[in-house]
Design a protein around this motif. Structure first.
Motif, PDB file in Angstrom:
ATOM      1  N   SER A 291       7.710  -8.832   0.605  1.00 45.51           N
ATOM      2  CA  SER A 291       8.715  -9.128   1.626  1.00 45.51           C
ATOM      3  C   SER A 291       8.430  -8.212   2.807  1.00 45.51           C
ATOM      4  O   SER A 291       7.282  -7.871   3.078  1.00 45.51           O
ATOM      5  N   HIS A 292       9.481  -7.829   3.529  1.00 43.48           N
ATOM      6  CA  HIS A 292       9.354  -6.772   4.524  1.00 43.48           C
ATOM      7  C   HIS A 292       8.979  -5.476   3.789  1.00 43.48           C
ATOM      8  O   HIS A 292       9.119  -5.382   2.577  1.00 43.48           O
ATOM      9  N   PHE A 293       8.482  -4.485   4.521  1.00 47.20           N
ATOM     10  CA  PHE A 293       7.935  -3.255   3.929  1.00 47.20           C
ATOM     11  C   PHE A 293       6.719  -3.574   3.050  1.00 47.20           C
ATOM     12  O   PHE A 293       6.469  -2.925   2.035  1.00 47.20           O
ATOM     13  N   ALA A 294       5.937  -4.576   3.466  1.00 47.76           N
ATOM     14  CA  ALA A 294       4.840  -5.081   2.627  1.00 47.76           C
ATOM     15  C   ALA A 294       3.821  -4.006   2.292  1.00 47.76           C
ATOM     16  O   ALA A 294       3.368  -3.903   1.145  1.00 47.76           O
ATOM     17  N   SER A 295       3.453  -3.190   3.266  1.00 49.15           N
ATOM     18  CA  SER A 295       2.402  -2.188   3.026  1.00 49.15           C
ATOM     19  C   SER A 295       2.862  -1.085   2.095  1.00 49.15           C
ATOM     20  O   SER A 295       2.037  -0.411   1.469  1.00 49.15           O
ATOM     21  N   PHE A 296       4.187  -0.895   1.987  1.00 52.94           N
ATOM     22  CA  PHE A 296       4.717   0.162   1.127  1.00 52.94           C
ATOM     23  C   PHE A 296       5.105  -0.369  -0.253  1.00 52.94           C
ATOM     24  O   PHE A 296       5.092   0.379  -1.228  1.00 52.94           O
ATOM     25  N   ARG A 297       5.419  -1.664  -0.347  1.00 50.92           N
ATOM     26  CA  ARG A 297       5.626  -2.251  -1.678  1.00 50.92           C
ATOM     27  C   ARG A 297       4.294  -2.385  -2.409  1.00 50.92           C
ATOM     28  O   ARG A 297       4.195  -2.154  -3.606  1.00 50.92           O
ATOM     29  N   HIS A 298       3.266  -2.786  -1.672  1.00 50.66           N
ATOM     30  CA  HIS A 298       1.942  -2.967  -2.266  1.00 50.66           C
ATOM     31  C   HIS A 298       0.906  -2.147  -1.494  1.00 50.66           C
ATOM     32  O   HIS A 298       0.031  -2.702  -0.827  1.00 50.66           O
ATOM     33  N   PRO A 299       0.994  -0.805  -1.586  1.00 52.10           N
ATOM     34  CA  PRO A 299       0.065   0.027  -0.823  1.00 52.10           C
ATOM     35  C   PRO A 299      -1.393  -0.184  -1.216  1.00 52.10           C
ATOM     36  O   PRO A 299      -2.291   0.023  -0.402  1.00 52.10           O
ATOM     37  N   GLU A 300      -1.630  -0.628  -2.459  1.00 50.76           N
ATOM     38  CA  GLU A 300      -3.004  -0.860  -2.895  1.00 50.76           C
ATOM     39  C   GLU A 300      -3.597  -2.096  -2.225  1.00 50.76           C
ATOM     40  O   GLU A 300      -4.783  -2.117  -1.857  1.00 50.76           O
ATOM     41  N   GLN A 301      -2.784  -3.138  -2.030  1.00 48.51           N
ATOM     42  CA  GLN A 301      -3.265  -4.319  -1.313  1.00 48.51           C
ATOM     43  C   GLN A 301      -3.550  -3.985   0.147  1.00 48.51           C
ATOM     44  O   GLN A 301      -4.562  -4.416   0.704  1.00 48.51           O
ATOM     45  N   PHE A 302      -2.645  -3.225   0.757  1.00 50.33           N
ATOM     46  CA  PHE A 302      -2.832  -2.856   2.154  1.00 50.33           C
ATOM     47  C   PHE A 302      -4.087  -2.006   2.317  1.00 50.33           C
ATOM     48  O   PHE A 302      -4.879  -2.217   3.239  1.00 50.33           O
ATOM     49  N   LEU A 303      -4.296  -1.059   1.414  1.00 45.79           N
ATOM     50  CA  LEU A 303      -5.493  -0.221   1.488  1.00 45.79           C
ATOM     51  C   LEU A 303      -6.755  -1.066   1.329  1.00 45.79           C
ATOM     52  O   LEU A 303      -7.746  -0.844   2.040  1.00 45.79           O
ATOM     53  N   ASP A 304      -6.734  -2.036   0.426  1.00 42.31           N
ATOM     54  CA  ASP A 304      -7.899  -2.899   0.258  1.00 42.31           C
ATOM     55  C   ASP A 304      -8.219  -3.650   1.548  1.00 42.31           C
ATOM     56  O   ASP A 304      -9.385  -3.764   1.940  1.00 42.31           O
ATOM     57  N   LEU A 305      -7.196  -4.136   2.229  1.00 41.62           N
ATOM     58  CA  LEU A 305      -7.406  -4.821   3.511  1.00 41.62           C
ATOM     59  C   LEU A 305      -7.962  -3.855   4.554  1.00 41.62           C
ATOM     60  O   LEU A 305      -8.857  -4.203   5.333  1.00 41.62           O
ATOM     61  N   MET A 306      -7.441  -2.640   4.556  1.00 41.62           N
ATOM     62  CA  MET A 306      -7.932  -1.645   5.514  1.00 41.62           C
ATOM     63  C   MET A 306      -9.397  -1.297   5.254  1.00 41.62           C
ATOM     64  O   MET A 306     -10.181  -1.108   6.194  1.00 41.62           O
ATOM     65  N   LEU A 307      -9.778  -1.223   3.978  1.00 40.54           N
ATOM     66  CA  LEU A 307     -11.143  -0.829   3.641  1.00 40.54           C
ATOM     67  C   LEU A 307     -12.146  -1.964   3.807  1.00 40.54           C
ATOM     68  O   LEU A 307     -13.298  -1.736   4.191  1.00 40.54           O
TER      69      LEU A 307
END
Length: 323
Positions: A291-307
Motif C-alpha cells: 500500500s502506501h509506505f511501500a518502500s518501508f513495508r517491503h524494504p527488500e523489494q525496494f532495495l532490489d529495485l535500487m540495485l
C-alpha cells in the motif's frame, strides 16, 4: 566499517538548526538524500527496517522544518516560514552541504509520499546536483483533474455502511485546493483507516517503527507527532500544483516505484505521469503487495529495485530497463 560513516547533528539550514543523519558502510557507495513524507514525518524511525540499504548506499536522512528532531529543537515558534518554497530552498541547501561534506559531485534524490512534491521540482530544475530521481508513494496532483482516489474512498465508505463519514467526505467535495488543513488531514486519515492493507501497514510498520525507534525517547516521539500536526498546514499548499504544467521533461534518470495497492497515492496517476515524462533513462515498477509506505513495508523489494535498476545507471555500470 573502516570506510563507513555514522554521523548525526544539527546543521544550520535556512536560518534554523535542522537535523541531518548520515549512515553508510562504504563512502565509495552512491549517496542518497531522502525527502520524507507526512508532511512532518521523519524517516529516521525506519532506520532499523532499512539497515540493509546502508551496505550499498550512504543514506542522508533529513528532518525538515516542522519534522522530527528539527521540530523538537525549535518548537512551533522556531520553525520559521512553513511554505513549499521554503522547503525547496532548504532542500537545495542540504544538497549543497552534503555534496561538500562528502566530497561528491552529485547525490541520488529519493523522495517518498509528500516529499515527492518537492522532489519532482528539484529533479526538474537541478540535474546538475542529482544523479537520478527516485519517487515512491509518488504524489501526482495534476491540477486536481484526477478525482479517482476521492471517488474510490466514497465507494469504500458506502460499502462499509459508514454513512456519517461518507457524508463528511462528500461535503468536502473533490476540489482539494478548496480544503482546509484540517480537511486535508481528515481525508488522509480516512483513506488510511478504510483500506485494510494500508491500515495494517500503518499499525505494523509505521506505529511499530515509531514505538521501537532506537533514535527516539518517548519525549522525542511526542514531539514527532506534534510536528506532524504542526506541518499539516503544508498539505493544502500542495493541492494547487499541476505537475504536467510544471513540466514533464527531466534531464536526469527518472524512476517511479509505486505500491501496487496504494490507495492514498495510487499507481495509475503515477504511471500516466511516467508515460508523459521524457528523460535520458526512465523506469517504472510496482512494489508487490504494498500500500502506501511501500518502500518501508517491503524494504527488500525496494532495495532490489535500487540495485538492479537505479545503481547501475548512477554508477555507470549499466543501463536500466524501460517498462
Amino acid at each position: 566499517m573502516p570506510n563507513g560513516i555514522d554521523e548525526a547533528s544539527y546543521v544550520r539550514i535556512g536560518g534554523i538548526d535542522q537535523w541531518l543523519s548520515v549512515r553508510g558502510e562504504d563512502l565509495s557507495n552512491p549517496v542518497i538524500v531522502e525527502l520524507h513524507g507526512g508532511p512532518g514525518a521523519s524517516n529516521l524511525v525506519f532506520a532499523p527496517r532499512t539497515r540493509a540499504w546502508e551496505r550499498h548506499f550512504t543514506i542522508v536522512r533529513w528532518d525538515m522544518r516542522g519534522a522530527g528532531r528539527t521540530f523538537a529543537a525549535g518548537g512551533p515558534e522556531g520553525q520559521g516560514e512553513m511554505t513549499l518554497d521554503r522547503l525547496y530552498a532548504d532542500a537545495l541547501e542540504v544538497t549543497r552541504h552534503i555534496r561538500a561534506r562528502l566530497g561528491v559531485d552529485k547525490v541520488l534524490l529519493v523522495a517518498n509520499s509528500f516529499g515527492t512534491v518537492t522532489g519532482l521540482r528539484l529533479a526538474r530544475d537541478h540535474p546538475e546536483f542529482y544523479s537520478a530521481y527516485v519517487g515512491t508513494d509518488q504524489n501526482i496532483i495534476g491540477g486536481g483533474r484526477d478525482t479517482s482516489s476521492y471517488e474510490a474512498l466514497l465507494a469504500r465508505l458506502a460499502k462499509a455502511g459508514r454513512r456519517k463519514e461518507r457524508a463528511k467526505v462528500a461535503a468536502m467535495g473533490p476540489d482539494r485546493s478548496a480544503w482546509s488543513a484540517e480537511q486535508w488531514s481528515e481525508y488522509a486519515k480516512t483513506v488510511v483507516t478504510t483500506d485494510p492493507l494500508t491500515y495494517d501497514t500503518m499499525k505494523t510498520v509505521v506505529i511499530r517503527s515509531l514505538w521501537f525507534s532506537p533514535f527516539h525517547t518517548l519525549r522525542g516521539l511526542r514531539a514527532y507527532l506534534k510536528g506532524m500536526t504542526f506541518s499539516e498546514q503544508l498539505g493544502p499548499q500542495a493541492m494547487t500544483i499541476d505537475e504536467y504544467a510544471e513540466g514533464t521533461a527531466f534531464r536526469l534518470p527518472f524512476f517511479l516505484f509505486q505500491g501496487d495497492h496504494d490507495v492514498l497515492t495510487p499507481p495509475e496517476p503515477a504511471r500516466r505521469f511516467y508515460e508523459a515524462v521524457t528523460a535520458p533513462v526512465k523506469d517504472f515498477a510496482l512494489i508487490r503487495e504494498a500500500s502506501h509506505f511501500a518502500s518501508f513495508r517491503h524494504p527488500e523489494q525496494f532495495l532490489d529495485l535500487m540495485l538492479t535498476r537505479v545503481r547501475p545507471v548512477v554508477t555507470g555500470e549499466g543501463v536500466s530497463r524501460t517498462t
